[in-house]
Design an enzyme around this catalytic site. Structure first.
Site, short mmCIF file in Angstrom:
data_model
loop_
_atom_site.label_atom_id
_atom_site.label_comp_id
_atom_site.label_asym_id
_atom_site.label_seq_id
_atom_site.Cartn_x
_atom_site.Cartn_y
_atom_site.Cartn_z
N THR A 24 -57.44 56.25 -5.41
CA THR A 24 -58.30 56.39 -4.24
C THR A 24 -58.02 55.22 -3.30
O THR A 24 -58.27 54.06 -3.66
CB THR A 24 -59.78 56.39 -4.67
N GLU A 26 -57.39 62.35 -6.37
CA GLU A 26 -57.79 63.02 -7.60
C GLU A 26 -59.30 63.21 -7.63
O GLU A 26 -60.04 62.30 -7.31
CB GLU A 26 -57.33 62.19 -8.81
N PHE A 27 -59.73 64.41 -8.05
CA PHE A 27 -61.17 64.71 -8.07
C PHE A 27 -61.71 64.92 -9.47
O PHE A 27 -62.84 65.38 -9.63
CB PHE A 27 -61.45 65.94 -7.20
N LEU A 28 -60.91 64.62 -10.49
CA LEU A 28 -61.40 64.86 -11.86
C LEU A 28 -62.63 64.02 -12.16
O LEU A 28 -62.82 62.95 -11.57
CB LEU A 28 -60.30 64.59 -12.89
N LYS A 29 -63.45 64.55 -13.09
CA LYS A 29 -64.65 63.81 -13.52
C LYS A 29 -64.41 63.30 -14.93
O LYS A 29 -64.01 64.09 -15.80
CB LYS A 29 -65.88 64.73 -13.55
N PHE A 80 -75.96 67.89 -8.47
CA PHE A 80 -76.07 66.50 -8.02
C PHE A 80 -77.38 66.16 -7.33
O PHE A 80 -77.40 65.40 -6.37
CB PHE A 80 -74.88 66.16 -7.10
N CYS A 85 -66.13 54.85 -9.74
CA CYS A 85 -65.78 55.44 -8.44
C CYS A 85 -66.87 55.32 -7.36
O CYS A 85 -66.64 54.69 -6.34
CB CYS A 85 -65.41 56.90 -8.62
N1 LIG Z 1 -61.77 57.26 -13.21
C1 LIG Z 1 -62.05 58.31 -12.46
O1 LIG Z 1 -62.90 59.11 -12.81
C2 LIG Z 1 -61.32 58.53 -11.17
C3 LIG Z 1 -61.41 59.78 -10.55
C4 LIG Z 1 -60.72 59.99 -9.37
C5 LIG Z 1 -60.00 58.97 -8.80
N2 LIG Z 1 -59.93 57.74 -9.40
C6 LIG Z 1 -59.12 56.69 -8.79
O2 LIG Z 1 -57.88 56.63 -9.50
C7 LIG Z 1 -57.42 55.29 -9.56
C8 LIG Z 1 -57.23 54.88 -11.00
O3 LIG Z 1 -58.49 54.91 -11.66
P1 LIG Z 1 -58.63 54.80 -13.23
O4 LIG Z 1 -60.06 54.99 -13.53
O5 LIG Z 1 -57.61 55.68 -13.86
O6 LIG Z 1 -58.22 53.28 -13.43
P2 LIG Z 1 -57.87 52.49 -14.79
O7 LIG Z 1 -58.27 51.11 -14.57
O8 LIG Z 1 -58.41 53.27 -15.96
O9 LIG Z 1 -56.27 52.59 -14.89
C9 LIG Z 1 -55.38 51.94 -14.03
C10 LIG Z 1 -54.15 51.55 -14.85
O10 LIG Z 1 -53.12 51.06 -13.97
C11 LIG Z 1 -52.41 50.04 -14.65
N3 LIG Z 1 -51.61 49.30 -13.67
C12 LIG Z 1 -52.02 48.40 -12.74
N4 LIG Z 1 -50.97 47.97 -12.00
C13 LIG Z 1 -49.87 48.61 -12.45
C14 LIG Z 1 -48.49 48.60 -12.07
N5 LIG Z 1 -48.04 47.87 -11.05
N6 LIG Z 1 -47.64 49.39 -12.77
C15 LIG Z 1 -48.09 50.14 -13.79
N7 LIG Z 1 -49.38 50.21 -14.17
C16 LIG Z 1 -50.26 49.45 -13.51
C17 LIG Z 1 -53.50 49.27 -15.36
O11 LIG Z 1 -52.99 48.50 -16.41
C18 LIG Z 1 -54.41 50.42 -15.84
O12 LIG Z 1 -54.05 50.85 -17.14
C19 LIG Z 1 -58.45 54.46 -8.81
O13 LIG Z 1 -58.03 54.33 -7.48
C20 LIG Z 1 -59.69 55.31 -8.88
O14 LIG Z 1 -60.56 55.08 -7.81
C21 LIG Z 1 -60.58 57.51 -10.58
#
Ligand SMILES: NC(=O)c1ccc[n+]([C@@H]2O[C@H](COP(=O)([O-])OP(=O)(O)OC[C@H]3O[C@@H](n4cnc5c(N)ncnc54)[C@H](O)[C@@H]3O)[C@@H](O)[C@H]2O)c1
Length: 439
Positions: free
Chosen positions: A121, A154-157, A255, A266
């Site tokens: 995001t 990504e919109f997953l929950k 919601f 998020c």
């Molecule tokens: N978690 C959710 O439900 C969700 C849903 C939609 C969107 N998002 C978005 O997706 C993105 C990721 O979220 P997340 O919850 O998966 O985060 P997370 O913290 O679980 O995972 C991020 C991963 O990226 C790795 N990383 C960081 N820098 C790196 C690099 N240079 N090379 C390789 N790996 C690297 C970290 O070690 C970590 O494992 C965010 O922007 C978040 O806002 C999250």
């Protein structure tokens, strides 16, 4: 297709695994060697229903691999997803350090055409920054290799992530060139056999869509929380009001649940980041969203207030807390209301025994060894010697507990229901004091 996923967290691991599930050859990269070690040994570093079996199946089929080798990852996929974290910076804006580092790695090492896909995001304008970073790396190398940059938020929950990825409501593709759209369409074709779900936009609109979606959902929650607090003062029951307005198809039931505040990785950070970019990049103060955030910050302390109203001084009191995760079916405690509540209780001199079906390891990591916090093996064990029960996460196993047993175990039979799980009349009828949200 050959796909690389950079960042193997909640989003990267789920996306990579689901893309392998439909036949792609996927390599997931992470800078955290511990995560990659766990995955390569057949485990998974997060709790997400259905994910572990799917990871194992695809690893066994030779379609899913994990690595810390940046060069291998840059060479592997024609499509390079960037799914790294975008945590809030000190000023609330999204910290793009990891996204841009990932982009630079790709630019530094790529040898043929790549589509770099922002799945993290990211604020409007990040696509252009990613493009510039890659172009800069290629220029430093003195080479000219074609590439495209796409925004695919990504919109997953969490908790339903596999299902959401396999059957998405929509797939947003923000792109400025046909070749990239063609490849993304092909990649997502297996996920939309029932009907077309792909919405193709420009890059900036795709980036803003993700923030708009989360901001809207957060707004609904804060709106309901404010009305719940009003209902309580006026003697109305917010649950009846919720059903009354949800039945209007223009509003809908989703919601609209009042509670003790939204959390997670998020909503809080995305609302903050949108307010910040609106102010900094467009000179616009998003008044509605600022209020959404204020209301949520206050709501995270609503249970503490109710406890103080009931017990007065909380010092020396002991409470049972059911639920630590920011929502059910996940072990994620980022910005979870439970954290604020437990911090409030400690500050007031109280102690806590808690139970959560999956997030207790995460809580141990967050709180460390602390004599004020203990962990129970079962929900009922948490109630021994406790003055009252506080429900913070609406796990299914909390929905229909044995109220006789609860009454027998608690010193002062009282339930503070931060998720409105129980019927106040029923609980009171069982001889237990009941405090819900807006009821
Ligand atoms: N978690 C959710 O439900 C969700 C849903 C939609 C969107 N998002 C978005 O997706 C993105 C990721 O979220 P997340 O919850 O998966 O985060 P997370 O913290 O679980 O995972 C991020 C991963 O990226 C790795 N990383 C960081 N820098 C790196 C690099 N240079 N090379 C390789 N790996 C690297 C970290 O070690 C970590 O494992 C965010 O922007 C978040 O806002 C999250």
């Amino acid at each position: 297709m050959k796909v690389t996923v950079v960042g193997t967290g909640y989003v990267g691991l789920v996306s990579g695994t689901c893309l392998a599930e439909v036949g792609n050859d996927v390599l997931c990269l992470d800078v955290d060697p511990e995560k990659i070690r766990i995955l390569n040994e057949g485990g998974i570093p997060i709790f997400e229903p259905g994910l572990q079996e799917m990871v194992r199946r695809n690893v066994a089929a030779g379609r899913l691999h994990f690595t810390t080798d940046v060069e291998r990852a840059a060479h592997h996929g024609t499509i390079q997803f960037v799914a790294v974290g975008t945590p809030p910076d000190e000023d609330g804006s999204a910290d793009l350090r990891y996204v841009l580092a990932a982009a630079r790695n790709i630019g530094r090492l790529m040898t043929d055409y790549k589509v770099i896909v922002d799945k993290s995001t990211v604020p409007v304008g990040t696509g252009a920054k990613v493009k510039a970073a890659i172009a800069d790396e290629l220029q430093k190398r003195g080479v000219s290799i074609p590439f495209s940059v796409v925004s695919n938020p990504e919109f997953l929950k969490e908790g339903a992530a596999v299902e959401d990825f396999m059957r998405p409501d929509r797939v947003i593709i923000g792109a400025d060139d046909e070749q990239a759209v063609f490849l993304m369409r092909a990649l997502y074709a297996p996920f939309q056999r029932n009907h077309e779900r792909l919405i193709v936009t420009d890059v900036k609109s795709a980036e803003l869509t993700k923030y708009a979606a989360n901001a809207m959902l957060a707004t609904r929650i804060s709106f309901m929380n404010e009305l719940a607090n009003l209902a309580e003062k006026l003697g109305a029951d917010i649950e009846m009001v919720r059903q009354g307005i949800g039945s209007d198809p223009r509003i809908g039931y989703h919601f609209l649940y009042p509670g003790c505040g939204y959390g997670g990785s998020c909503f809080p950070k995305d609302v903050k980041a949108l307010i910040k970019t609106a102010g900094d990049d467009a000179g616009i103060r998003l008044k509605v969203l600022s209020a959404v955030e204020d209301a949520n910050d206050a709501q995270k302390h609503i249970l503490t207030e109710k406890l103080k109203n009931r017990f007065g001084d909380l010092s020396g009191k002991h409470f049972a807390v059911w639920g630590l995760a920011f929502k059910p079916n996940t072990d994620d405690m980022r910005e979870a209301p439970s954290r604020e509540l437990i911090a409030d209780l400690f500050a007031a001199g109280a102690t806590v025994t808690t139970y959560d079906p999956v997030a207790m390891d995460e809580a141990r990591r967050i709180f460390g060894e602390d004599s004020r916090l203990s962990y129970a093996k079962t929900p009922m064990d948490a109630l021994r010697e406790a003055d009252a029960l506080i429900v913070v996460t609406e796990w299914k196993e909390f929905r229909s507990p044995d109220f006789d047993e609860i009454r027998g175990l608690l010193k002062t039979p009282a339930i503070f229901d931060g998720r409105n799980l129980y019927d106040p009349k029923f609980v009171r009828g069982m001889g237990i004091e009941y405090f819900g949200i807006g009821r």
